[in-house]
Design a protein around this motif. Structure first.
Motif, PDB file in Angstrom:
ATOM      1  N   TRP A 100       0.830  -1.213   0.000  1.00 17.34           N
ATOM      2  CA  TRP A 100       0.000   0.000   0.000  1.00 17.34           C
ATOM      3  C   TRP A 100       0.862   1.260   0.000  1.00 17.34           C
ATOM      4  CZ3 TRP A 100      -3.566  -2.059   4.448  1.00 17.34           C
ATOM      5  CH2 TRP A 100      -4.424  -3.044   3.923  1.00 17.34           C
ATOM      6  N   ILE A 101       1.915   1.261   0.798  1.00 16.26           N
ATOM      7  CA  ILE A 101       2.788   2.430   0.851  1.00 16.26           C
ATOM      8  C   ILE A 101       3.464   2.652  -0.501  1.00 16.26           C
ATOM      9  CG2 ILE A 101       4.887   3.351   1.898  1.00 16.26           C
ATOM     10  CD1 ILE A 101       4.053   1.984   4.505  1.00 16.26           C
ATOM     11  N   SER A 102       3.872   1.562  -1.147  1.00 17.41           N
ATOM     12  CA  SER A 102       4.485   1.686  -2.471  1.00 17.41           C
ATOM     13  C   SER A 102       3.494   2.258  -3.483  1.00 17.41           C
ATOM     14  CB  SER A 102       4.998   0.326  -2.944  1.00 17.41           C
ATOM     15  OG  SER A 102       5.494   0.400  -4.258  1.00 17.41           O
ATOM     16  N   ASP A 103       2.242   1.786  -3.455  1.00 20.58           N
ATOM     17  CA  ASP A 103       1.232   2.307  -4.381  1.00 20.58           C
ATOM     18  C   ASP A 103       0.957   3.779  -4.120  1.00 20.58           C
ATOM     19  OD1 ASP A 103       1.088  -0.202  -5.453  1.00 20.58           O
ATOM     20  OD2 ASP A 103      -0.739  -0.780  -4.389  1.00 20.58           O
ATOM     21  N   LEU A 104       0.839   4.157  -2.847  1.00 25.46           N
ATOM     22  CA  LEU A 104       0.581   5.554  -2.531  1.00 25.46           C
ATOM     23  C   LEU A 104       1.747   6.442  -2.946  1.00 25.46           C
ATOM     24  CD1 LEU A 104      -1.105   5.248   0.993  1.00 25.46           C
ATOM     25  CD2 LEU A 104      -2.201   5.816  -1.182  1.00 25.46           C
ATOM     26  N   SER A 105       2.967   5.963  -2.762  1.00 24.03           N
ATOM     27  CA  SER A 105       4.129   6.754  -3.184  1.00 24.03           C
ATOM     28  C   SER A 105       4.152   6.931  -4.698  1.00 24.03           C
ATOM     29  CB  SER A 105       5.416   6.078  -2.709  1.00 24.03           C
ATOM     30  OG  SER A 105       5.438   5.960  -1.300  1.00 24.03           O
ATOM     31  N   THR A 106       3.808   5.856  -5.413  1.00 23.70           N
ATOM     32  CA  THR A 106       3.765   5.954  -6.872  1.00 23.70           C
ATOM     33  C   THR A 106       2.700   6.947  -7.323  1.00 23.70           C
ATOM     34  OG1 THR A 106       4.516   3.661  -7.081  1.00 23.70           O
ATOM     35  CG2 THR A 106       3.439   4.645  -8.990  1.00 23.70           C
ATOM     36  N   GLN A 108       1.455   9.459  -5.619  1.00 27.76           N
ATOM     37  CA  GLN A 108       1.868  10.812  -5.258  1.00 27.76           C
ATOM     38  C   GLN A 108       2.865  11.361  -6.251  1.00 27.76           C
ATOM     39  OE1 GLN A 108       3.735  11.171  -1.442  1.00 27.76           O
ATOM     40  NE2 GLN A 108       3.837  13.388  -1.515  1.00 27.76           N
ATOM     41  N   ASP A 109       3.835  10.536  -6.657  1.00 29.08           N
ATOM     42  CA  ASP A 109       4.835  10.988  -7.612  1.00 29.08           C
ATOM     43  C   ASP A 109       4.192  11.321  -8.962  1.00 29.08           C
ATOM     44  OD1 ASP A 109       7.673  11.317  -8.524  1.00 29.08           O
ATOM     45  OD2 ASP A 109       7.082   9.665  -9.837  1.00 29.08           O
ATOM     46  N   GLU A 112       2.032  14.534  -8.748  1.00 31.14           N
ATOM     47  CA  GLU A 112       2.868  15.731  -8.671  1.00 31.14           C
ATOM     48  C   GLU A 112       3.433  16.089 -10.041  1.00 31.14           C
ATOM     49  OE1 GLU A 112       5.817  15.048  -5.742  1.00 31.14           O
ATOM     50  OE2 GLU A 112       4.499  15.464  -4.032  1.00 31.14           O
ATOM     51  N   TYR A 293      -5.795   7.433 -10.059  1.00 30.10           N
ATOM     52  CA  TYR A 293      -5.060   8.447 -10.813  1.00 30.10           C
ATOM     53  C   TYR A 293      -5.969   9.152 -11.808  1.00 30.10           C
ATOM     54  CZ  TYR A 293      -1.588  10.543 -13.883  1.00 30.10           C
ATOM     55  OH  TYR A 293      -0.860  11.425 -14.630  1.00 30.10           O
TER      56      TYR A 293
END
Length: 550
Positions: A100-106, A108-109, A112, A293
């Motif tokens: 989940w953290i990896s998906d959220l970081s992706t 967010q990137d 942005e 997204y």
């Protein structure tokens, strides 16, 4: 107080009682460690293999006194004692959290990167690229064509990994992407079974008109649903129109995944489709990520549509306030280049025929930017035209009247202007400027600035006045007027910008000097080489007006 040590038996470790907070083992067999020496009472401890016991190098894993083959790895003993190895519950939770953290970081990137895009075209390309990365595709297509609001008059289509020829092939897909002319999703009259014609004034909740590229999106869900549509194997999907399958084979894609672009405020504004090289479809996780997204990207694209529509409106208004064409006057040939900034500045130009075969030329600018500056520019140009018709032979009087009008009606605004009264038969020019840059005169033997007297911009002084200058260009020479935005766009100090402009004027090829259009094009590309092909990103407007005397 120390814990009493239990007595040791030769070669055998005594059993240690478990801590109070640790659950006791359910059986002695489960507590035994197959890799450690045997516990008390284990058969074969003192067998014929001596003190090595079952853990010895020759009898590892085999009971003492038997002829059973040894198990070098100890896997059988481990399986018998511990059963199948299962991951700890906290390890599963940690893996889920890491995913989940990896998906959220992706996400967010990617969001942005999308937010940093400057225009609609850049935002569309970035959205396609990010969506392709999320669903695992290499190519894609997005079409924006809302039924109402900004963008309703002109569809915007952008391809990712597709050139113009590929888009042309996609355009040949039949209207309904299903065999036998089956209708797409949407309101269809039951008695005919065909697509209804779009009325002249569609209601607010009507489906958006489908552009030619939108035929890939015929089977999207109706408005209000944001789920995607997948074609995992286009070649094997007999429900699709044969031409659709033929185009897919020609372009080399075997599957597609399409999603609608829809917001609560603007409704459905378009759709996006990604193309796979081989038969495939996104997983549930990929669909979920691209859906998240897509929601953010659609809002951003809707805002970009509104901004592009507003800029187009300002640009149209500006063009309508400027001359639609240049006048034809015997003895003088004219050419102009006008480039606007993204915010819409107040630079303007004019060329108007005057009585007795004379010609008036003007270039100016008003302070500020945006629609207010554009409107002020229109008022300034209209006023100067009126004064020029009445007293154009005296440029100082024209600018004095213009300054008085500006000071009385718009005291908070400043402006610059230069006006030239030209008599083509005599090749005589009388000009005056108010805070404006001096024009250039370009010929075979010279490229120099006209010496005009220094003067303040309009609206800066209680009473404006400056002497006029009279020049007589030689046959074949060109008088070049320009706005200060040309100098500001260079990004250099003004003295270097003036020198750069003069060098560019002196470098006009001899053959190009006969054509004023070639002169302004050469000067523009030489002074601003980084802004060719219409890529104008600065805030300043640029005006170049050339008059060649025959």
């Amino acid at each position: 107080m120390t814990t009493p040590h239990l007595p040791k038996v030769a070669g055998i470790n005594p059993p240690v009682p478990p801590p109070a907070q640790t659950p006791a083992p359910t059986s002695a067999a489960s507590s035994a460690d197959p890799l450690s020496p045997a516990a008390p009472g284990t058969p074969g401890t003192e067998g014929p293999q001596g003190a090595e016991g079952p853990g010895g190098p020759d009898g590892a894993g085999a009971p003492a006194g038997t002829g059973a083959p040894a198990d070098p790895s100890g896997a059988a003993a481990s399986a018998g004692l511990c059963g199948p190895l299962l991951p700890a519950p906290n390890a599963v939770v940690q893996d889920l959290l890491a995913g989940w953290i990896s998906d959220l970081s992706t996400l967010q990137d990617l969001t942005e990167r999308l937010t940093r895009t400057a225009g609609l075209d850049a935002a569309l390309h970035e959205a396609l690229r990010a969506g392709a990365a999320l669903v695992g595709a290499r190519r894609g297509l997005v079409t924006l064509h809302p039924a109402t609001g900004p963008g309703r008059d002109h569809a915007v289509t952008v391809g990712f990994g597709l050139d113009h020829a590929d888009l042309g092939h996609i355009e040949t897909i039949p209207e309904a992407g299903r065999a036998g002319g089956a209708p797409p999703a949407g309101p269809v009259p039951p008695e005919t079974g065909r697509r209804t014609r779009r009325p002249a004034a569609p209601p607010q909740d009507a489906a958006p008109p489908q552009p030619a590229y939108g035929r890939l999106f015929d089977d999207l869900p109706p408005a209000g649903s944001r789920s995607g549509t997948a074609h995992p194997d286009i070649a094997a999907d007999e429900a699709l129109d044969p031409r659709h399958r033929e185009v897919a084979a020609r372009l080399g894609y075997g599957a597609s995944y399409a999603v609608p672009l829809e917001t609560e405020h603007a409704g459905r504004i378009g759709a996006a489709v990604w193309l796979y090289d081989e038969p495939a479809e996104p997983t549930e996780r990929q669909r979920h990520l691209v859906g998240l997204y897509r929601d953010h990207a659609t809002e951003h694209l809707a805002r970009q549509l509104e901004l592009a529509e507003a800029r187009q409106t300002v640009a149209t208004l500006r063009e309508e306030l400027l001359p639609s064409r240049l006048p034809r006057t015997p003895g003088i040939r004219l050419a102009v280049r006008h480039r606007t900034g993204p915010l819409g500045g107040g630079d303007w130009y004019d060329a108007l025929p005057l009585p007795e075969g004379a010609l008036g030329l003007a270039v100016g600018g008003v302070s500020g930017s945006g629609p207010g500056a554009v409107a002020a520019m229109g008022r300034m140009r209209a006023s100067l035209r009126a004064y020029a018709v009445m007293e154009g032979e005296d440029p100082v009087a024209v600018l004095s009247d213009l300054e008085l009008l500006l000071r009385l009606t718009e005291p908070s605004r400043a402006a610059t202007a230069i006006f030239a009264y030209c008599e083509p038969p005599d090749r005589k020019v009388v000009l005056a400027g108010a805070g404006h840059c001096p024009p250039l005169i370009i010929g075979d033997h010279r490229a120099e600035f006209v010496e005009t007297s220094l003067s303040a911009p309009l609206g800066m002084l209680a009473c404006w006045e400056a002497p006029s200058v009279e020049i007589e260009p030689a046959p074949g020479e060109t008088l070049l007027f320009y706005s200060d935005g040309l100098l500001h766009r260079t990004g250099q100090p003004m003295d270097r910008a003036f020198a750069r402009l003069r060098t560019a004027a002196a470098g006009v090829p001899k053959a190009a000097r006969r054509d004023p259009d070639a002169v302004v094009e050469h000067v523009l590309r030489t002074v601003l080489p980084q802004e060719e092909h219409g890529e104008w990103e600065g805030s300043e407007d640029v005006v170049l007006l050339a008059a060649r005397f025959d």
